[in-house]
Design a protein around this motif. Sequence first.
Motif, mmCIF file in Angstrom:
data_model
loop_
_atom_site.group_PDB
_atom_site.id
_atom_site.type_symbol
_atom_site.label_atom_id
_atom_site.label_comp_id
_atom_site.label_asym_id
_atom_site.label_seq_id
_atom_site.Cartn_x
_atom_site.Cartn_y
_atom_site.Cartn_z
ATOM 1 N N VAL A 1 0.861 -1.215 -0.030
ATOM 2 C CA VAL A 1 -0.203 -0.060 -0.178
ATOM 3 C C VAL A 1 0.723 1.263 0.101
ATOM 4 O O VAL A 1 1.852 1.352 0.975
ATOM 5 C CB VAL A 1 -1.038 0.034 1.345
ATOM 6 C CG1 VAL A 1 -1.792 1.357 1.253
ATOM 7 C CG2 VAL A 1 -1.878 -1.457 1.112
ATOM 8 N N GLU A 2 0.856 1.923 -0.948
ATOM 9 C CA GLU A 2 1.582 3.184 -1.086
ATOM 10 C C GLU A 2 0.703 4.448 -0.658
ATOM 11 O O GLU A 2 -0.327 4.491 -1.178
ATOM 12 C CB GLU A 2 1.993 3.419 -2.593
ATOM 13 C CG GLU A 2 3.096 2.137 -2.924
ATOM 14 C CD GLU A 2 3.208 2.308 -4.448
ATOM 15 O OE1 GLU A 2 2.736 3.016 -5.167
ATOM 16 O OE2 GLU A 2 4.413 1.760 -4.896
ATOM 17 N N PHE A 3 1.225 5.380 -0.180
ATOM 18 C CA PHE A 3 0.608 6.619 0.312
ATOM 19 C C PHE A 3 1.119 7.734 -0.328
ATOM 20 O O PHE A 3 2.325 7.908 -0.471
ATOM 21 C CB PHE A 3 0.864 6.822 1.982
ATOM 22 C CG PHE A 3 0.300 5.562 2.626
ATOM 23 C CD1 PHE A 3 -0.975 5.368 2.670
ATOM 24 C CD2 PHE A 3 1.202 4.906 3.370
ATOM 25 C CE1 PHE A 3 -1.685 4.294 3.451
ATOM 26 C CE2 PHE A 3 0.820 3.783 4.193
ATOM 27 C CZ PHE A 3 -0.519 3.608 4.366
ATOM 28 N N MET A 4 0.088 8.534 -0.954
ATOM 29 C CA MET A 4 0.509 9.921 -1.683
ATOM 30 C C MET A 4 -0.150 10.836 -1.183
ATOM 31 O O MET A 4 -1.450 10.825 -0.961
ATOM 32 C CB MET A 4 0.244 9.711 -3.208
ATOM 33 C CG MET A 4 1.260 8.751 -4.065
ATOM 34 S SD MET A 4 0.784 8.433 -5.831
ATOM 35 C CE MET A 4 1.006 10.124 -6.109
ATOM 36 N N THR A 5 0.334 12.110 -0.877
ATOM 37 C CA THR A 5 -0.291 13.184 -0.511
ATOM 38 C C THR A 5 -0.107 14.607 -1.348
ATOM 39 O O THR A 5 0.988 14.737 -2.082
ATOM 40 C CB THR A 5 0.190 13.837 0.824
ATOM 41 O OG1 THR A 5 1.365 13.951 0.758
ATOM 42 C CG2 THR A 5 -0.143 12.706 1.734
ATOM 43 N N THR A 6 -1.309 15.256 -1.802
ATOM 44 C CA THR A 6 -1.208 16.438 -2.557
ATOM 45 C C THR A 6 -1.901 17.388 -1.899
ATOM 46 O O THR A 6 -2.861 17.350 -1.347
ATOM 47 C CB THR A 6 -1.995 15.987 -3.883
ATOM 48 O OG1 THR A 6 -1.311 15.009 -4.699
ATOM 49 C CG2 THR A 6 -1.653 17.235 -4.808
ATOM 50 N N ARG B 1 4.838 7.912 6.497
ATOM 51 C CA ARG B 1 5.584 6.686 5.773
ATOM 52 C C ARG B 1 5.005 6.612 4.302
ATOM 53 O O ARG B 1 4.062 6.775 4.112
ATOM 54 C CB ARG B 1 5.553 5.185 6.411
ATOM 55 C CG ARG B 1 4.070 4.853 6.795
ATOM 56 C CD ARG B 1 4.160 3.710 7.575
ATOM 57 N NE ARG B 1 4.699 2.580 7.445
ATOM 58 C CZ ARG B 1 4.611 1.220 8.044
ATOM 59 N NH1 ARG B 1 3.927 1.102 9.012
ATOM 60 N NH2 ARG B 1 5.342 0.162 7.720
ATOM 61 N N ASP B 2 5.950 6.159 3.483
ATOM 62 C CA ASP B 2 5.591 6.161 2.133
ATOM 63 C C ASP B 2 4.811 5.145 1.652
ATOM 64 O O ASP B 2 4.045 5.153 0.616
ATOM 65 C CB ASP B 2 6.937 6.132 1.209
ATOM 66 C CG ASP B 2 7.610 7.219 1.310
ATOM 67 O OD1 ASP B 2 7.201 8.404 1.477
ATOM 68 O OD2 ASP B 2 8.865 7.435 0.970
ATOM 69 N N PHE C 1 -3.016 0.370 10.716
ATOM 70 C CA PHE C 1 -2.908 1.848 10.957
ATOM 71 C C PHE C 1 -2.025 2.842 10.434
ATOM 72 O O PHE C 1 -0.815 2.179 10.073
ATOM 73 C CB PHE C 1 -2.535 2.131 12.501
ATOM 74 C CG PHE C 1 -3.675 1.479 13.310
ATOM 75 C CD1 PHE C 1 -4.971 2.288 13.826
ATOM 76 C CD2 PHE C 1 -3.756 0.124 13.837
ATOM 77 C CE1 PHE C 1 -5.818 1.671 14.588
ATOM 78 C CE2 PHE C 1 -4.663 -0.651 14.516
ATOM 79 C CZ PHE C 1 -5.676 0.237 14.940
ATOM 80 N N ALA C 2 -2.260 3.883 9.759
ATOM 81 C CA ALA C 2 -1.181 4.537 9.244
ATOM 82 C C ALA C 2 -1.585 6.188 9.862
ATOM 83 O O ALA C 2 -2.595 6.571 10.142
ATOM 84 C CB ALA C 2 -1.364 4.712 7.895
ATOM 85 N N THR C 3 -0.772 7.108 9.796
ATOM 86 C CA THR C 3 -0.738 8.322 10.254
ATOM 87 C C THR C 3 -0.422 9.282 9.181
ATOM 88 O O THR C 3 0.867 8.972 8.423
ATOM 89 C CB THR C 3 0.007 8.747 11.462
ATOM 90 O OG1 THR C 3 -0.115 7.437 12.406
ATOM 91 C CG2 THR C 3 -0.278 9.930 12.247
#
Length: 180
Positions: free
Chosen positions: A66-71, A84-85, A96-98
Amino acid sequence: MSEPRKESHRSLIFGLLTIVAGSFAFGYALVPLYEVFCEITGFGGRTNTEAVVVEEAPDPTREIRVEFMTTVNSYAPFEFVADRDSMTVNPGKMYFATFTATNMTESDKVAHAVPSVAPPAAAENFVKIECFCFNSQEFLASEEKAMPLQFIVDPDIPEYVDTITLGYTFYDTTSMASNN
């Protein structure tokens, strides 16, 4: 001007006005039609928009990245990052992710995160139990806030999906919040 020519102009004008009215009606209906299309097909990476209750049933034989991207929307005065990436998960197990967001102004703000999931086939199988995206987030001037995400990948996810990209776009919704 001759009568046949006037009639020709009238029919041309009528035809053009019909095209303009039809284009306007189509444009007006496009957003609701797209919403229905996305809901039916899962296209566009739509995920659940409310908390749900699920039971864990981990599949230890399968791993999905699972990859996390933010914009951040160009008009939003925030910094917004995943802590975390990426992470490797087993379908059926809770994770859980933050994410961390910071109001970069000296005034109070309200923001909202809009999620998307890719590939589209994974959208209906990526279930958020708790998510900061369910509600608008209020920030005091210069406040930094940790925002939790609790999720599970449904074991029914198609076998060919080995990577899921979860993206969030962060918007400043202060003006909309003050109108309510």
